[in-house]
Enzyme design. Structure first.
Site, PDB file in Angstrom:
ATOM      1  N   GLY A  45       0.482  -0.908   0.291  1.00  0.00           N
ATOM      2  CA  GLY A  45       0.032  -0.400  -0.071  1.00  0.00           C
ATOM      3  C   GLY A  45       0.793   1.101   0.356  1.00  0.00           C
ATOM      4  O   GLY A  45       2.329   0.983   0.556  1.00  0.00           O
TER       5      GLY A  45
ATOM      6  N   GLN B 235       3.394  10.148   1.184  1.00  0.00           N
ATOM      7  CA  GLN B 235       4.151   9.096   1.189  1.00  0.00           C
ATOM      8  C   GLN B 235       4.624  10.035  -0.104  1.00  0.00           C
ATOM      9  O   GLN B 235       6.407   9.680   0.269  1.00  0.00           O
ATOM     10  CB  GLN B 235       4.393   7.724   1.277  1.00  0.00           C
ATOM     11  CG  GLN B 235       3.220   7.864   2.632  1.00  0.00           C
ATOM     12  CD  GLN B 235       2.982   5.838   2.639  1.00  0.00           C
ATOM     13  OE1 GLN B 235       2.728   5.165   2.727  1.00  0.00           O
ATOM     14  NE2 GLN B 235       4.403   5.531   2.918  1.00  0.00           N
TER      15      GLN B 235
ATOM     16  N   CYS C  83       6.357   0.020   7.133  1.00  0.00           N
ATOM     17  CA  CYS C  83       6.065   1.147   6.745  1.00  0.00           C
ATOM     18  C   CYS C  83       7.200   1.470   5.957  1.00  0.00           C
ATOM     19  O   CYS C  83       8.173   1.681   6.428  1.00  0.00           O
ATOM     20  CB  CYS C  83       6.084   2.827   7.419  1.00  0.00           C
ATOM     21  SG  CYS C  83       5.356   3.986   7.091  1.00  0.00           S
ATOM     22  N   LEU C  84       6.513   1.906   4.782  1.00  0.00           N
ATOM     23  CA  LEU C  84       7.777   2.709   3.716  1.00  0.00           C
ATOM     24  C   LEU C  84       8.815   3.460   4.124  1.00  0.00           C
ATOM     25  O   LEU C  84       9.704   4.095   3.660  1.00  0.00           O
ATOM     26  CB  LEU C  84       7.171   2.325   2.011  1.00  0.00           C
ATOM     27  CG  LEU C  84       6.744   0.607   1.452  1.00  0.00           C
ATOM     28  CD1 LEU C  84       5.876   0.930  -0.050  1.00  0.00           C
ATOM     29  CD2 LEU C  84       7.424  -0.367   1.391  1.00  0.00           C
TER      30      LEU C  84
ATOM     31  N   HIS D  54      -3.841   0.915   6.786  1.00  0.00           N
ATOM     32  CA  HIS D  54      -2.358   2.138   7.433  1.00  0.00           C
ATOM     33  C   HIS D  54      -2.666   2.900   6.898  1.00  0.00           C
ATOM     34  O   HIS D  54      -1.746   3.998   6.871  1.00  0.00           O
ATOM     35  CB  HIS D  54      -1.689   0.695   7.509  1.00  0.00           C
ATOM     36  CG  HIS D  54       0.160   1.382   6.898  1.00  0.00           C
ATOM     37  ND1 HIS D  54       0.863   1.327   8.373  1.00  0.00           N
ATOM     38  CD2 HIS D  54       0.651   2.311   6.417  1.00  0.00           C
ATOM     39  CE1 HIS D  54       2.231   1.394   7.723  1.00  0.00           C
ATOM     40  NE2 HIS D  54       2.384   2.536   7.016  1.00  0.00           N
ATOM     41  N   GLU D  55      -2.748   2.747   5.653  1.00  0.00           N
ATOM     42  CA  GLU D  55      -2.926   3.619   4.467  1.00  0.00           C
ATOM     43  C   GLU D  55      -3.848   5.254   4.381  1.00  0.00           C
ATOM     44  O   GLU D  55      -3.770   6.124   4.577  1.00  0.00           O
ATOM     45  CB  GLU D  55      -3.528   3.446   2.765  1.00  0.00           C
ATOM     46  CG  GLU D  55      -2.513   2.525   2.644  1.00  0.00           C
ATOM     47  CD  GLU D  55      -1.217   2.827   2.614  1.00  0.00           C
ATOM     48  OE1 GLU D  55      -0.577   3.286   2.650  1.00  0.00           O
ATOM     49  OE2 GLU D  55      -0.210   1.444   2.804  1.00  0.00           O
TER      50      GLU D  55
ATOM     51  N   HIS E 235      -2.817   7.567   6.810  1.00  0.00           N
ATOM     52  CA  HIS E 235      -1.507   8.361   6.943  1.00  0.00           C
ATOM     53  C   HIS E 235      -1.728   9.608   5.984  1.00  0.00           C
ATOM     54  O   HIS E 235      -1.263  10.985   6.398  1.00  0.00           O
ATOM     55  CB  HIS E 235      -0.328   7.706   5.285  1.00  0.00           C
ATOM     56  CG  HIS E 235       0.432   6.615   5.488  1.00  0.00           C
ATOM     57  ND1 HIS E 235       1.448   7.249   5.731  1.00  0.00           N
ATOM     58  CD2 HIS E 235       0.942   5.492   5.165  1.00  0.00           C
ATOM     59  CE1 HIS E 235       2.839   6.556   6.490  1.00  0.00           C
ATOM     60  NE2 HIS E 235       2.317   5.530   5.791  1.00  0.00           N
TER      61      HIS E 235
HETATM   62 ZN    ZN Z   1       3.453   3.781   5.455  1.00  0.00          ZN
END
Ligand code: ZN
Length: 181
Positions: free
Chosen positions: A46, A51, A88-89, A130-131, A134
């Protein structure tokens, strides 16, 4: 479509609540394409627009080989929860057990402005939560209990990427794993 640099923890855009999508135009469709491309390149399950430096309420997912996106999400969460490793990226290489709702019903719009409802469980439900976090400037480490969060913050401060000026940092590729969001 183009792969965009992923913003890392410490970048203020990750703590800024994103704005509602108002114009479902060509630029939005390019944003969804860039998010999708960047997520697949990472690879991640995701990715949310902040991000990649765009403060708009849009995210993409890639779960069980299915690609999707959602704009202006609102979530209905199950009372039943799930525990599992989450990463998380924007916080590379660190993953922690994170409690989430087991199922989610997400309402919003597609990139053409059509209303859509997405129902997900397990990893898809985790990714959607999660997204959506963000988009509110919330990171998964905020969801950890105090002791684990302290451990996470210590690991972040010690990470070699931390404090580097984004977006020049080249993040090493992640192993193919579902937990990167
Ligand atoms: Zn993340």
């Amino acid at each position: 479509m183009a792969v965009q640099p992923i913003r890392l923890f410490g970048d203020p855009i990750l703590r800024t609540p994103a704005q509602e999508v108002v114009d479902f135009d060509k630029e939005l469709r390019k944003l969804v394409a860039d998010l999708t491309e960047t997520m697949r390149d990472a690879p991640g399950s995701g990715l949310a627009a902040p991000q990649i430096g765009v403060s708009l309420r849009v995210f993409t997912w890639w779960v069980d080989d299915e690609l999707g996106h959602l704009c202006n999400p609102s979530l209905d969460l199950s009372e039943e929860t799930q525990d599992g490793e989450e990463g998380c990226l924007s916080i590379p290489d660190l993953a922690f057990d994170t409690r989430r709702a087991r199922r989610v019903v997400a309402k919003g719009f597609d990139m053409h402005g059509e209303p859509v409802t997405i129902e997900g469980s397990d990893l898809l439900a985790r990714a959607i939560q999660h997204e959506t976090d963000h988009l509110d400037g919330v990171l998964f480490i905020d969801r950890l209990d105090a002791a684990t969060r302290k451990e996470a913050m210590k690991a972040i401060r010690e990470a070699e990427w931390f404090g580097e000026p984004a977006p020049t940092v080249k993040v090493s590729p992640h192993s193919i794993s579902a937990k990167w969001l």
